[in-house]
Design a protein around this motif. Structure first.
Motif, PDB file in Angstrom:
ATOM      1  N   PRO A 290      37.081   0.327 -38.362  1.00 26.50           N
ATOM      2  CA  PRO A 290      38.295  -0.273 -37.787  1.00 26.50           C
ATOM      3  C   PRO A 290      38.003  -1.517 -36.944  1.00 26.50           C
ATOM      4  N   MET A 291      36.893  -1.505 -36.193  1.00 19.09           N
ATOM      5  CA  MET A 291      36.545  -2.682 -35.393  1.00 19.09           C
ATOM      6  C   MET A 291      36.235  -3.876 -36.298  1.00 19.09           C
ATOM      7  N   LEU A 292      35.519  -3.617 -37.386  1.00 18.51           N
ATOM      8  CA  LEU A 292      35.193  -4.676 -38.330  1.00 18.51           C
ATOM      9  C   LEU A 292      36.461  -5.233 -38.967  1.00 18.51           C
TER      10      LEU A 292
ATOM     11  N   GLN B 202      40.093  -9.725 -39.602  1.00 15.21           N
ATOM     12  CA  GLN B 202      41.457 -10.263 -39.559  1.00 15.21           C
ATOM     13  C   GLN B 202      41.535 -11.441 -38.585  1.00 15.21           C
ATOM     14  N   ALA B 203      40.897 -11.307 -37.439  1.00 14.81           N
ATOM     15  CA  ALA B 203      40.899 -12.402 -36.462  1.00 14.81           C
ATOM     16  C   ALA B 203      40.204 -13.633 -37.033  1.00 14.81           C
TER      17      ALA B 203
END
Length: 118
Positions: free
Chosen positions: A99-101, A106-107
């Motif tokens: 999820p962090m990746l 996305q950023a």
């Protein structure tokens, strides 16, 4: 020409280009980001997976075992190198998870789509 290692080739490709035009500036910014984001980097050469051009266009339909032995060996070496040499990416000392990746990717995509360099 002179023979160089794949890593030397990569380092030469990441050197800034001479010049001052907008295109040169953009290319140099990309090179700089790659150098900063990937302080430890390496490069390997991959042989062509198949000899036939038609097979290359449909490479996703060809089983790994049917690819050229030289490619199979290079791919296996690459995977082994990745699994044995890479350290998990961390943010503020916390190892990244899926999820962090996804949030980070996305950023980055949003920044790139807005003509910014992440």
């Amino acid at each position: 020409g002179n023979s160089i290692t794949p890593k030397d080739y990569l380092e030469a490709a990441l050197k800034p280009l001479a010049g001052s035009g907008e295109a040169v500036q953009t290319k140099n910014e990309v090179r700089d980001v790659i150098r900063r984001m990937f302080r430890e980097r390496d490069c390997i050469t991959m042989p062509r997976p198949v000899a036939d051009e038609g097979d290359l266009r449909n490479i996703n339909k060809i089983p790994f075992e049917a690819l050229r032995p030289q490619f199979q060996q290079a791919a296996t070496t690459f995977v082994q190198k990745v699994y044995t040499s890479l350290k998990p990416k961390t943010i503020d000392g916390t190892p990244m998870n899926g999820p962090m990746l996804a949030v980070l990717a996305q950023a980055y995509c949003e920044a790139i789509n807005n003509s910014a360099v992440p």
